[in-house]
Design a protein around this motif. Structure first.
Motif, mmCIF file in Angstrom:
data_model
loop_
_atom_site.group_PDB
_atom_site.id
_atom_site.type_symbol
_atom_site.label_atom_id
_atom_site.label_comp_id
_atom_site.label_asym_id
_atom_site.label_seq_id
_atom_site.Cartn_x
_atom_site.Cartn_y
_atom_site.Cartn_z
ATOM 1 N N ARG A 167 0.827 -1.217 0.000
ATOM 2 C CA ARG A 167 0.000 0.000 0.000
ATOM 3 C C ARG A 167 0.856 1.259 0.000
ATOM 4 N N LEU A 168 1.918 1.262 0.787
ATOM 5 C CA LEU A 168 2.770 2.447 0.869
ATOM 6 C C LEU A 168 3.501 2.709 -0.441
ATOM 7 N N ARG A 169 3.988 1.651 -1.063
ATOM 8 C CA ARG A 169 4.641 1.826 -2.369
ATOM 9 C C ARG A 169 3.668 2.404 -3.386
ATOM 10 N N SER A 170 2.458 1.883 -3.385
ATOM 11 C CA SER A 170 1.445 2.332 -4.338
ATOM 12 C C SER A 170 1.008 3.771 -4.062
ATOM 13 N N ASP A 171 0.807 4.100 -2.791
ATOM 14 C CA ASP A 171 0.284 5.422 -2.438
ATOM 15 C C ASP A 171 1.306 6.541 -2.627
ATOM 16 N N PHE A 172 2.585 6.260 -2.312
ATOM 17 C CA PHE A 172 3.560 7.343 -2.247
ATOM 18 C C PHE A 172 4.760 7.173 -3.174
ATOM 19 N N GLY A 173 4.896 6.041 -3.842
ATOM 20 C CA GLY A 173 6.004 5.844 -4.756
ATOM 21 C C GLY A 173 7.355 5.775 -4.076
ATOM 22 N N VAL A 174 7.383 5.320 -2.834
ATOM 23 C CA VAL A 174 8.643 5.226 -2.094
ATOM 24 C C VAL A 174 9.094 3.771 -2.039
ATOM 25 N N GLU A 175 10.382 3.580 -1.739
ATOM 26 C CA GLU A 175 10.899 2.230 -1.532
ATOM 27 C C GLU A 175 10.543 1.773 -0.119
ATOM 28 N N VAL A 176 10.103 0.544 -0.003
ATOM 29 C CA VAL A 176 9.711 0.012 1.308
ATOM 30 C C VAL A 176 10.328 -1.363 1.503
ATOM 31 N N GLU A 177 11.195 -1.482 2.508
ATOM 32 C CA GLU A 177 11.734 -2.772 2.916
ATOM 33 C C GLU A 177 10.892 -3.321 4.062
ATOM 34 N N VAL A 178 10.830 -4.614 4.197
ATOM 35 C CA VAL A 178 10.168 -5.216 5.349
ATOM 36 C C VAL A 178 11.165 -6.095 6.087
ATOM 37 N N LEU A 179 11.066 -6.078 7.396
ATOM 38 C CA LEU A 179 11.976 -6.848 8.238
ATOM 39 C C LEU A 179 11.157 -7.477 9.353
ATOM 40 N N SER A 180 10.894 -8.764 9.246
ATOM 41 C CA SER A 180 10.134 -9.479 10.264
ATOM 42 C C SER A 180 11.062 -9.830 11.421
#
Length: 253
Positions: free
Chosen positions: A46-59
């Motif tokens: 959602r964040l990538r789609s909404d704002f065009g930013v790079e998003v990493e995830v770290l569980s």
């Protein structure tokens, strides 16, 4: 121009999700940290789609040494510097201190105190070397009143943030403790608290809490108490007996 990177713990719900939302809107690339990998991925999409930013995830489980070590490794990666750290992950125990096991109390203390301590210790050298950085530690108005082991842990967060801002602010690194009162999130539901004793006027919404916290951090304030109502409560708490202040803080049990 290269975007700054913000790492947020507890990023899939509540205040953490809103910090990710507002920092993404301001064009920060993001690193989202939480235990639930599926929710992390959904939030990232959602964040990538909404704002065009790079998003990493770290569980990562931040009540464990391995979980904290994995996040610390990301914070110390010189090739991918983090400019904003939001220490938001946490939980509270609904029972009084003597009715919890020592293991439960130790886990709460771990995530509320030791985890942000270790993550700050990891990120600060790089920030100081670059003469730029922002650290936001989500604390609570409970840090100003007698509120069991939770309030004691949050008092550490608030006071350490004040000290860190004094020491590192002049070197370009701003540190702020954001101290909200009762906020409409999943926090109380997850802890199984009966919130019936909390008056409607005492509830805050996540959007203004985060917006004020980010603004106060940008302004170099060591402590942010979102909303005039809670700023007034904290100011008055210095002049009322501990018994009265504790009664207010214990309504959400």
């Amino acid at each position: 121009m290269k975007r700054h990177v913000a790492l947020i713990t507890g990023a899939t719900s509540g205040l953490g999700a809103e910090f990710a939302q507002q920092l993404g809107r301001s064009q920060h690339n993001l690193v989202l940290v939480a235990r639930d990998a599926q929710r992390l991925e959904a939030k990232a999409v959602r964040l990538r789609s909404d704002f065009g930013v790079e998003v990493e995830v770290l569980s990562a489980d931040l009540t464990t040494d391995d979980g904290v070590a994995s996040v610390s490794a990301r914070l110390t990666d010189p090739a991918r510097p983090v400019s904003v750290l939001v220490n938001n992950a946490g939980f509270s125990l609904v029972k009084p201190f003597e009715k919890n096991t020592v293991e439960e109390e130790a886990a709460q203390l771990r995530i509320l105190v030791r985890t942000p301590l270790e993550l700050m210790h990891a990120v600060l050298p790089g920030m100081l070397a670059r003469s730029h950085g922002r650290v936001i530690n989500v604390s609570s108005v409970a840090s100003f009143i007698p509120r069991g082991s939770y309030g004691a842990a949050k008092a550490w967060v608030t006071n350490f943030s004040r000290s860190a801002n004094l020491r590192y602010g002049p070197h370009g690194v701003k540190v702020t403790a954001v101290c909200p009162g009762f906020v409409h999130t999943e926090f109380h539901q997850r802890m199984g608290a009966d919130m019936g004793g909390v008056k409607p006027w005492m509830w805050l919404n996540v959007e203004p809490v985060v917006r004020e916290g980010l603004a106060d951090n940008a302004a170099g304030k060591a402590v942010s108490i979102p909303s005039k109502r809670y700023a007034t409560i904290v100011a008055l708490s210095r002049f009322v007996p501990d018994k009265v202040a504790a009664a207010v803080g214990n309504r959400g049990r």
